[in-house]
Design a protein around this motif. Sequence first.
Motif, mmCIF file in Angstrom:
data_model
loop_
_atom_site.group_PDB
_atom_site.id
_atom_site.type_symbol
_atom_site.label_atom_id
_atom_site.label_comp_id
_atom_site.label_asym_id
_atom_site.label_seq_id
_atom_site.Cartn_x
_atom_site.Cartn_y
_atom_site.Cartn_z
ATOM 1 N N GLN A 26 0.838 -1.200 0.000
ATOM 2 C CA GLN A 26 0.000 0.000 0.000
ATOM 3 C C GLN A 26 0.877 1.256 0.000
ATOM 4 O O GLN A 26 1.716 1.433 0.874
ATOM 5 C CB GLN A 26 -0.896 -0.024 1.228
ATOM 6 N N THR A 28 0.930 5.543 -0.239
ATOM 7 C CA THR A 28 0.172 6.783 -0.084
ATOM 8 C C THR A 28 0.918 7.890 -0.800
ATOM 9 O O THR A 28 2.116 8.079 -0.597
ATOM 10 C CB THR A 28 -0.003 7.142 1.403
ATOM 11 N N SER A 29 0.182 8.622 -1.646
ATOM 12 C CA SER A 29 0.785 9.736 -2.372
ATOM 13 C C SER A 29 -0.036 10.999 -2.131
ATOM 14 O O SER A 29 -1.219 10.941 -1.833
ATOM 15 C CB SER A 29 0.867 9.432 -3.867
ATOM 16 N N THR A 30 0.621 12.133 -2.276
ATOM 17 C CA THR A 30 -0.033 13.424 -2.120
ATOM 18 C C THR A 30 -0.414 13.938 -3.492
ATOM 19 O O THR A 30 0.385 13.886 -4.428
ATOM 20 C CB THR A 30 0.925 14.436 -1.452
ATOM 21 N N PHE A 41 -4.609 13.264 0.095
ATOM 22 C CA PHE A 41 -3.813 12.036 0.073
ATOM 23 C C PHE A 41 -4.612 10.934 -0.620
ATOM 24 O O PHE A 41 -5.805 10.773 -0.380
ATOM 25 C CB PHE A 41 -3.482 11.573 1.494
ATOM 26 N N SER A 42 -3.932 10.164 -1.446
ATOM 27 C CA SER A 42 -4.525 9.024 -2.123
ATOM 28 C C SER A 42 -3.708 7.782 -1.773
ATOM 29 O O SER A 42 -2.506 7.757 -1.991
ATOM 30 C CB SER A 42 -4.531 9.252 -3.634
ATOM 31 N N THR A 43 -4.365 6.769 -1.230
ATOM 32 C CA THR A 43 -3.698 5.532 -0.836
ATOM 33 C C THR A 43 -4.212 4.401 -1.714
ATOM 34 O O THR A 43 -5.422 4.218 -1.837
ATOM 35 C CB THR A 43 -3.972 5.218 0.656
ATOM 36 N N GLN A 51 -8.364 1.354 -3.201
ATOM 37 C CA GLN A 51 -7.935 2.746 -3.134
ATOM 38 C C GLN A 51 -8.882 3.536 -2.247
ATOM 39 O O GLN A 51 -10.090 3.319 -2.272
ATOM 40 C CB GLN A 51 -7.917 3.365 -4.531
ATOM 41 N N ARG A 53 -9.166 7.755 -0.343
ATOM 42 C CA ARG A 53 -8.606 9.094 -0.253
ATOM 43 C C ARG A 53 -9.017 9.738 1.069
ATOM 44 O O ARG A 53 -10.064 9.421 1.617
ATOM 45 C CB ARG A 53 -9.115 9.959 -1.402
#
Length: 172
Positions: A26, A28-30, A41-43, A51, A53
Amino acid sequence: VKQELDALAKAGIDIQTCVSCRQKAQITSTQTTGSKEFTLFSTRCRVCTEQFRHISFICPDCDERQSLPEGDEPFLCENCELTEDRMALLDEETFRSVDEQLLSNLPAGCTNCMVPHSICLHGDGYLCTQCLSYYHELETCECCNHLSDSVPEFSRYRGCEFCDGDSRYHDD
């Protein structure tokens, strides 16, 4: 997927265990929205593609950092118990007059979560207050004039996700 995860780990990216498939995959991106007060944030799991958010911000009442997950429930601050409607909290559209407010086409519809009035102006683009999908532009249906993130070609005849189109052009 293992090669991709190994490359991400080597690059120093934090990899968490997915709550759905229990695999350590997993990420997580910004997502950049242009808003200074909010961080989106999107994981996403690289194995099962689950997915979700959430958006991080400072509570307008108590100045404590809070997180709002995707969904339809209103924001409830864990610190001061402030309750705020999602649209009122996330909408950054400002009006200088009543006329400007009357001429606004927002809120718009989101075809990701299929909520017809959930997209607001946010930062440099548009944010769905329900599923927290971020869009850089919106389109208008030529049949119903409804603003949404996705309008099909020939919408004048076929309509969009939120209307049935012009009934004169439907097949019998």
